[in-house]
Design an enzyme around this catalytic site. Structure first.
Site, mmCIF file in Angstrom:
data_model
loop_
_atom_site.group_PDB
_atom_site.id
_atom_site.type_symbol
_atom_site.label_atom_id
_atom_site.label_comp_id
_atom_site.label_asym_id
_atom_site.label_seq_id
_atom_site.Cartn_x
_atom_site.Cartn_y
_atom_site.Cartn_z
ATOM 1 N N GLU A 157 -4.064 -1.197 -9.760
ATOM 2 C CA GLU A 157 -2.739 -1.549 -10.298
ATOM 3 C C GLU A 157 -2.781 -2.870 -10.995
ATOM 4 O OE1 GLU A 157 0.198 -1.205 -7.185
ATOM 5 O OE2 GLU A 157 0.287 0.925 -7.563
ATOM 6 N N LEU A 216 0.847 -1.199 0.000
ATOM 7 C CA LEU A 216 0.000 0.000 0.000
ATOM 8 C C LEU A 216 0.879 1.243 0.000
ATOM 9 C CD1 LEU A 216 -3.062 -0.742 2.315
ATOM 10 C CD2 LEU A 216 -2.913 -0.792 -0.166
ATOM 11 N N HIS A 217 1.526 1.516 -1.133
ATOM 12 C CA HIS A 217 2.299 2.747 -1.289
ATOM 13 C C HIS A 217 1.333 3.874 -1.645
ATOM 14 C CE1 HIS A 217 2.231 2.566 -5.748
ATOM 15 N NE2 HIS A 217 2.232 1.251 -5.550
ATOM 16 N N ALA A 218 1.850 5.023 -2.036
ATOM 17 C CA ALA A 218 1.033 6.235 -2.180
ATOM 18 C C ALA A 218 -0.198 6.078 -3.060
ATOM 19 C CB ALA A 218 1.897 7.380 -2.701
ATOM 20 N N ALA A 266 -2.821 3.431 -1.686
ATOM 21 C CA ALA A 266 -3.294 3.930 -0.391
ATOM 22 C C ALA A 266 -4.246 5.105 -0.603
ATOM 23 C CB ALA A 266 -2.119 4.344 0.494
#
Length: 87
Positions: A87, A14-16, A19
């Site tokens: 993604e 859960l990167h930018a 998230a």
């Protein structure tokens, strides 16, 4: 309160970007929304809290919703997480 166990599928966790997608979706919910990581409780409506939690690919989480539309909110957010958050 309703909850569901899920596994984070995003390769980078859960990167930018994911998230942010999750936090924006949670902000539209009428319920309070948390992710449980063991004993740690993370407020999902905050992108900063999600990123600070350091949730990596393959991590099992428990998504919790509490409020008047909790079942609907849980279903919506669980489907979003299972789809890979864009993604």
């Amino acid at each position: 309160m309703v909850s569901q166990r899920l596994v984070i599928k995003n390769e980078s966790g859960l990167h930018a970007r994911p998230a942010g997608i999750l936090a924006q979706a949670a902000m539209k919910c009428n319920s309070d929304v948390w992710i449980m990581l063991g004993e740690k409780k993370v407020q999902v409506k905050s992108i900063l809290n999600l990123m600070a939690a350091g949730i990596k690919c393959g991590t099992e989480i428990e998504l919790q919703c509490e409020g008047e539309t909790e079942a609907e909110d849980l279903k919506t957010l669980a489907e979003l997480i299972e789809s890979g958050l864009g993604e």
